[in-house]
Design an enzyme around this catalytic site. Structure first.
Site, PDB file in Angstrom:
ATOM      1  N   SER A  64     -51.902 -51.249  34.260  1.00 35.09           N
ATOM      2  CA  SER A  64     -51.840 -51.062  35.533  1.00 35.09           C
ATOM      3  C   SER A  64     -51.465 -52.469  36.178  1.00 35.09           C
ATOM      4  CB  SER A  64     -53.333 -50.841  35.921  1.00 35.09           C
ATOM      5  OG  SER A  64     -53.696 -51.130  37.171  1.00 35.09           O
ATOM      6  N   ASN A  91     -13.164 -16.924  35.409  1.00 41.46           N
ATOM      7  CA  ASN A  91     -14.426 -16.115  35.385  1.00 41.46           C
ATOM      8  C   ASN A  91     -14.874 -16.191  33.755  1.00 41.46           C
ATOM      9  OD1 ASN A  91     -13.986 -15.817  37.893  1.00 41.46           O
ATOM     10  ND2 ASN A  91     -14.343 -13.850  38.156  1.00 41.46           N
ATOM     11  N   TYR A 102     -18.062 -10.959  40.292  1.00 43.96           N
ATOM     12  CA  TYR A 102     -18.443 -12.663  40.382  1.00 43.96           C
ATOM     13  C   TYR A 102     -18.606 -12.944  41.783  1.00 43.96           C
ATOM     14  CZ  TYR A 102     -17.588 -17.555  40.536  1.00 43.96           C
ATOM     15  OH  TYR A 102     -17.743 -19.091  40.414  1.00 43.96           O
ATOM     16  N   THR A 140     -65.040 -24.117  27.189  1.00 40.92           N
ATOM     17  CA  THR A 140     -64.555 -22.873  27.929  1.00 40.92           C
ATOM     18  C   THR A 140     -65.238 -23.329  29.352  1.00 40.92           C
ATOM     19  OG1 THR A 140     -66.404 -21.883  27.780  1.00 40.92           O
ATOM     20  CG2 THR A 140     -64.781 -21.357  26.093  1.00 40.92           C
ATOM     21  N   HIS A 141     -64.325 -23.013  30.501  1.00 44.07           N
ATOM     22  CA  HIS A 141     -64.544 -23.461  31.945  1.00 44.07           C
ATOM     23  C   HIS A 141     -64.745 -25.128  31.960  1.00 44.07           C
ATOM     24  CE1 HIS A 141     -65.408 -19.210  32.550  1.00 44.07           C
ATOM     25  NE2 HIS A 141     -65.856 -19.320  31.598  1.00 44.07           N
ATOM     26  N   LYS A 159     -25.629 -23.891  36.994  1.00 43.19           N
ATOM     27  CA  LYS A 159     -25.631 -25.117  36.078  1.00 43.19           C
ATOM     28  C   LYS A 159     -26.238 -26.615  36.654  1.00 43.19           C
ATOM     29  CE  LYS A 159     -20.957 -25.087  36.435  1.00 43.19           C
ATOM     30  NZ  LYS A 159     -19.300 -25.095  36.278  1.00 43.19           N
ATOM     31  N   ASN A 183     -52.613 -46.309  29.628  1.00 44.27           N
ATOM     32  CA  ASN A 183     -52.315 -45.206  30.443  1.00 44.27           C
ATOM     33  C   ASN A 183     -51.417 -44.397  29.517  1.00 44.27           C
ATOM     34  OD1 ASN A 183     -53.758 -45.749  32.592  1.00 44.27           O
ATOM     35  ND2 ASN A 183     -52.044 -46.797  33.548  1.00 44.27           N
ATOM     36  N   GLN A 187     -21.903 -20.497  40.407  1.00 47.06           N
ATOM     37  CA  GLN A 187     -21.830 -21.815  40.085  1.00 47.06           C
ATOM     38  C   GLN A 187     -22.922 -22.835  40.339  1.00 47.06           C
ATOM     39  OE1 GLN A 187     -18.315 -23.688  42.100  1.00 47.06           O
ATOM     40  NE2 GLN A 187     -19.560 -25.253  42.649  1.00 47.06           N
TER      41      GLN A 187
END
Length: 427
Positions: free
Chosen positions: A277, A109, A317, A154-155, A325, A285, A322
């Site tokens: 493409s 641990n 624990y 804006t918007h 990770k 792209n 585990q």
């Protein structure tokens, strides 16, 4: 070999399920497990649980393991449960009883806690360096293009004049907040949990202050239960800092994709940074920035994944930990890769001049016109209505220039002040 092996075999299906992909993930921890073991061996020697010759032999053997790990020559075969069991096996084969003594006064641990903290310390420092490199590049671009005007939105509607200098330096200054988050994460993981054992300490007279100094931790996680509870919290804190960096990268990448489209046409990328493409010969792209955006959006989900794994666990624990990770380690590699490719690609962005010559951007300057009326003595509300009437009857005349003087505006970007702010955060 398992560190908890008692001679009673475990069902193969259970073993496969419980080990999961730990062997693969633990490869990144091999160096740090050996470093933790070196400090632990020296401490055991200091308190008389190892002889001087045993301590020296263990340190030398562990240094060889570190070299193998750094050179990519360390493996964790299927016969081993994890990195800890493999390293103890190597020490036992090479040194006999001295290798069998290395686990004295510690648990798997606190081993994994030490490994992860040491690893995350290095990760955070590396991310800070990458973020600083990206910051420098953005500031360089801001200085180079600070007088090239750009529509602000804006918007997603045309709003007010901006500039490429403002755009680049906006993301640069945002990165300072991300560095602040990384600093906070570093503070959290820079605490030594070694000696907390299974979460309740040890009856051996160990010296935890010694291992703290030996491993280069800033301080000790004093309470053994608190040390154990840091598992999950440390990972989540780093994940939030990573998420902060990822959010900045994702938003910038979205801007690049938007600004590259023919409908906006503010910037271009050279052909070697774009893809085509399979059926449309004209396509170029911005796949690099689309993938940065996607990968970084995925990284932003990581803190919540860790929260859902850990938020209903009591102290002590639990094997659930585990699983941390599995999300964190690949995300670290993805974020590093995104930062690397962003730095590689951004330096080749080409900005376009005279964007605002297009008549559709005339209305960008309504606020500037209104403000000039106010400066001349007209009340703000009357000036607002006057400009609105001009827009309605088609008589508005756009000034096509800016006279902004306050700190952080188009004509006063405060680039030097932003650089100083970053240096304070970075250092």
């Amino acid at each position: 070999m398992k560190l908890w092996e008692k001679g009673i075999p475990t069902d193969k299906q259970i073993e496969h399920f419980t080990v999961g992909n730990d062997r693969e993930l633990d490869l990144v921890l091999a160096k740090y497990d050996a470093l933790g073991s070196i400090a632990h061996a020296k401490m055991l020697g200091q308190i008389g649980l190892l002889t001087d010759s045993e301590t020296v032999s263990l340190v030398l053997a562990l240094e060889e393991i570190i070299k193998d790990a750094e050179n990519g020559n360390f493996e964790i075969e299927d016969s081993f449960e994890d990195v800890h069991s493999k390293i103890e096996y190597l020490l036992t084969v090479k040194l006999g009883d001295a290798g069998k003594k290395i686990h004295t006064a510690r648990s798997r641990n606190d081993q994994v806690l030490v490994d992860v903290n040491l690893y995350l310390k290095d990760v955070v420092k590396e991310l800070k360096e990458q973020v600083k490199s990206l910051f420098d590049l953005l500031m360089e671009s801001a200085e180079k293009h600070q007088n090239v005007l750009l529509p602000g939105y804006t918007h997603l509607q045309i709003a007010m004049p901006s500039s490429f200098g403002m755009w680049f330096s906006a993301y640069a200054e945002t990165l300072i907040d991300d560095v602040t988050m990384l600093n906070a994460a570093l503070k959290i993981v820079d605490q030594n949990p070694l000696g907390s054992a299974a979460g309740y300490g040890s009856s051996f007279p160990i010296n935890r202050t010694f291992t703290t100094k030996e491993l280069g931790f800033e301080t000790l996680k004093f309470n053994s239960v608190a040390a154990q509870m840091s598992r999950g919290k440390s990972e989540k804190t780093v994940a939030f800092a990573m998420s902060s960096v990822a959010a900045t990268l994702a938003k910038f990448s979205m801007d690049v994709c938007l600004y590259m489209s023919q409908n906006f046409d503010f910037i271009t990328l050279p052909s070697h940074l774009t893809t085509g493409s399979s059926i449309m010969p004209h396509k170029k792209n911005p796949d690099v920035f689309e993938l940065i955006r996607g990968k970084c959006n995925k990284i932003q989900a990581l803190p919540y994944e860790i929260t859902l794994i850990t938020n209903n666990l009591p102290s002590g624990y639990h094997r659930d930990l585990q699983l941390l990770k599995e999300g964190l380690f690949p995300a670290i590699q993805n974020l590093k890769a995104c930062l690397d490719i962003a730095i590689f690609a951004i330096k080749d962005i080409k900005v376009k001049d005279n964007i605002l010559a297009d008549p559709k951007y005339n209305y960008l300057f309504t606020v500037d016109t209104l403000n000039e009326m106010v400066v001349a003595g007209m009340p703000f509300r009357d000036a607002y209505k006057a400009v609105a009437e001009q827009l309605e009857n088609g008589t508005f005349q756009s000034p096509k220039e800016t006279k902004h003087t306050h700190e952080g505006s188009i004509n006063n970007l405060c680039l030097e002040e932003i650089k100083k702010k970053m240096m304070n955060a970075y250092s």
